[in-house]
Design an enzyme around this catalytic site. Structure first.
Site, PDB file in Angstrom:
ATOM      1  N   ILE A 186       0.832  -1.204   0.000  1.00 22.83           N
ATOM      2  CA  ILE A 186       0.000   0.000   0.000  1.00 22.83           C
ATOM      3  C   ILE A 186       0.865   1.252   0.000  1.00 22.83           C
ATOM      4  O   ILE A 186       0.646   2.190  -0.773  1.00 22.83           O
ATOM      5  CB  ILE A 186      -0.957  -0.004   1.208  1.00 22.83           C
ATOM      6  CG1 ILE A 186      -1.982  -1.138   1.068  1.00 22.83           C
ATOM      7  CG2 ILE A 186      -1.683   1.341   1.343  1.00 22.83           C
ATOM      8  CD1 ILE A 186      -2.882  -1.311   2.286  1.00 22.83           C
ATOM      9  N   HIS A 237       4.761 -12.962 -31.256  1.00 17.29           N
ATOM     10  CA  HIS A 237       5.869 -12.004 -31.233  1.00 17.29           C
ATOM     11  C   HIS A 237       5.375 -10.644 -31.717  1.00 17.29           C
ATOM     12  O   HIS A 237       4.605 -10.569 -32.677  1.00 17.29           O
ATOM     13  CB  HIS A 237       6.999 -12.485 -32.152  1.00 17.29           C
ATOM     14  CG  HIS A 237       8.116 -11.512 -32.278  1.00 17.29           C
ATOM     15  ND1 HIS A 237       9.077 -11.358 -31.301  1.00 17.29           N
ATOM     16  CD2 HIS A 237       8.421 -10.611 -33.262  1.00 17.29           C
ATOM     17  CE1 HIS A 237       9.933 -10.424 -31.687  1.00 17.29           C
ATOM     18  NE2 HIS A 237       9.554  -9.958 -32.873  1.00 17.29           N
TER      19      HIS A 237
END
Length: 460
Positions: free
Chosen positions: A184, A444
């Site tokens: 956090i 790719h």
């Protein structure tokens, strides 16, 4: 006293869908929410923070676009517009969750604070001032967790921020000190740095992200350092005081004692289960020394017919884990399956930029367990997609069983780390070996294609 087949306490990411499913199955069901339907995730967790992080990422990309040949001379952050957009999205999600409850036949919503008065009996102090006494054959506790406020001298005397209150801040802090170097704290630290704040993160442990391998924590610190975010480790915070111009934090670390002057303080030192006000002593439900409700592998407490789901039971405190808790409990009760939480995968993602995504065990855990393992490591600086997009910070790391070639765990720090990790999670769940991935065909150029190269490292 009104009697129900099932009562759910807490309308979060486990409680809300569970209440709807139980009602739809024919059970007379009630759900009790003391604050706002939606829980932490929608109201002040995942939804608002990731919305604001998207704005911070856009600002950062605009400022750094010059390296790609796109020069944007004047980047301005409009915090009010960011907050407005965040609120609109939160309201949309929250309204949808509440509508789902109110339109489900056989499901009653109580807005108020619930606490046990007996084994399966509850009193609800309604928001309108009225009191309701309820009982049920089945009770499900989904009350979540709240911010831990550390015992630091003077902290309670100043207007500190939490992960909830900072979401509605009206100005960008000039200098924000973050207490806590975990998930956090790091997300908020980077977010506000990108909005324009000076950031200092204070962590009491020797390195941030205490549950991660050292090299993972170090790589995240490189990312933060690149954005001029100061991270101080092995820090003891002595006191917090008000000053004429803001706040002062007295700390002690390897450099000695000193003061850090700042405009705002964010407390991000962890969260604790919301069980203190549930009246558990009247129900007989047991909890551990940290306040978490103790459950078995089917999420049932020591009281038959009473269950706990999500953060309140301890363990990994993630929305998707709470949701999975709901699916396990519902299917066991209604579909008569025999599912448990034993050995389920625990994926998670920290939404810094690049993201940190993890699943399975770390190298540290593999070593502690005495496993026969190998490690594959590939820096993002060697990943074609990362080079092409200009996002070369980070790495991919996988821990594999040296004999069976099964993937035991992975950590990915990358622009789309969560998506790459999910590919590896699916491989783990499907029993696909690292050799299958090493020789597999991926489109790719994608980030996932570089999993070929990651496991190629094991050939060395």
């Amino acid at each position: 006293m009104k009697h129900y087949d099932a009562i759910i306490i807490g309308a979060g990411q486990a409680g809300t869908p569970l209440a709807k499913k139980l009602a739809e199955s024919g059970m007379k069901t009630a759900i009790i929410e003391k604050r706002i339907v939606g829980g932490t995730c929608i109201i002040d967790g995942c939804t608002p923070t990731k919305t604001m992080i998207a704005s911070a990422r856009a600002a950062f990309q605009a400022r750094t676009a010059g390296k790609l040949g796109v020069v944007i001379p004047d980047v301005q952050v409009d915090l009010k517009k960011i907050i407005k957009r965040k609120n609109e999205i939160v309201d949309l999600f929250q309204a949808s969750a509440e509508k789902g409850i109110k339109t489900t036949k056989g499901l009653k919503l109580y807005l108020g604070k619930a606490f046990f008065t007996g084994t399966k009996e509850l009193k609800v102090e309604m928001k309108d001032g009225k009191t309701e006494n309820l009982s049920a054959d089945l009770i499900f506790i989904n009350t979540g967790a709240k911010t831990i406020i550390p015992d630091i001298h003077g902290l309670k005397d100043v207007d500190y921020l939490t992960s909830t209150s900072i979401l509605d801040i009206e100005e960008i802090p000039e200098h924000l000190v973050v207490i806590g170097g975990n998930y956090i704290g790091l997300e908020f630290g980077q977010m506000f740095a990108r909005f324009g704040s000076k950031i200092t993160i204070l962590e009491k442990a020797p390195h941030v992200l205490a549950k991660e391998d050292q090299e993972i924590a170090d790589e995240i610190c490189k990312v933060l350092d690149n954005e001029k975010i100061e991270v101080l480790r092995s820090v003891t915070i002595e006191s917090v005081t008000k000053t004429k111009n803001g706040l002062s934090v007295k700390i002690e670390d390897k450099s000695g004692a000193r003061k850090i002057n700042c405009s705002h303080i964010l407390v991000a030192a962890g969260r604790k289960a919301q069980t203190d006000d549930l009246g558990l002593t009247y129900s007989g439900i047991k909890k551990d020394d940290k306040g978490h409700i103790i459950v078995n592998e089917k999420l049932e407490t020591n009281i038959k017919g009473v269950y706990a789901l999500g953060d309140v039971k301890g363990g990994p405190a993630f929305t998707h884990i709470a949701y999975n808790d709901y699916t396990i409990v519902y299917r066991n009760l209604i579909e008569k399956t025999k599912l448990t939480i034993k050995n389920r995968p625990i994926p998670y993602c920290m939404f810094t930029d690049p993201q940190l995504a993890r699943v399975g065990i770390s190298e540290t855990e593999a070593k502690e367990q005495g496993l026969n393992y190998k490690v594959a490591l590939l820096p993002m600086a060697n990943v074609a997609r990362g080079i092409e997009t200009g996002e070369t910070f980070g790495l991919m790391k996988a821990v594999v069983d040296a004999k069976t070639k099964q993937i035991l765990g992975a950590a990915v720090i990358a622009a789309d780390g969560g998506e790459i990790m999910s590919v590896l999670q699916m491989a783990m769940q499907g029993g696909i070996t690292y050799e299958d991935i090493r020789y597999g065909i991926f489109a790719h150029p994608t980030y996932s294609e570089s999993l070929n190269n990651l496991f190629m490292k094991l050939d060395d």
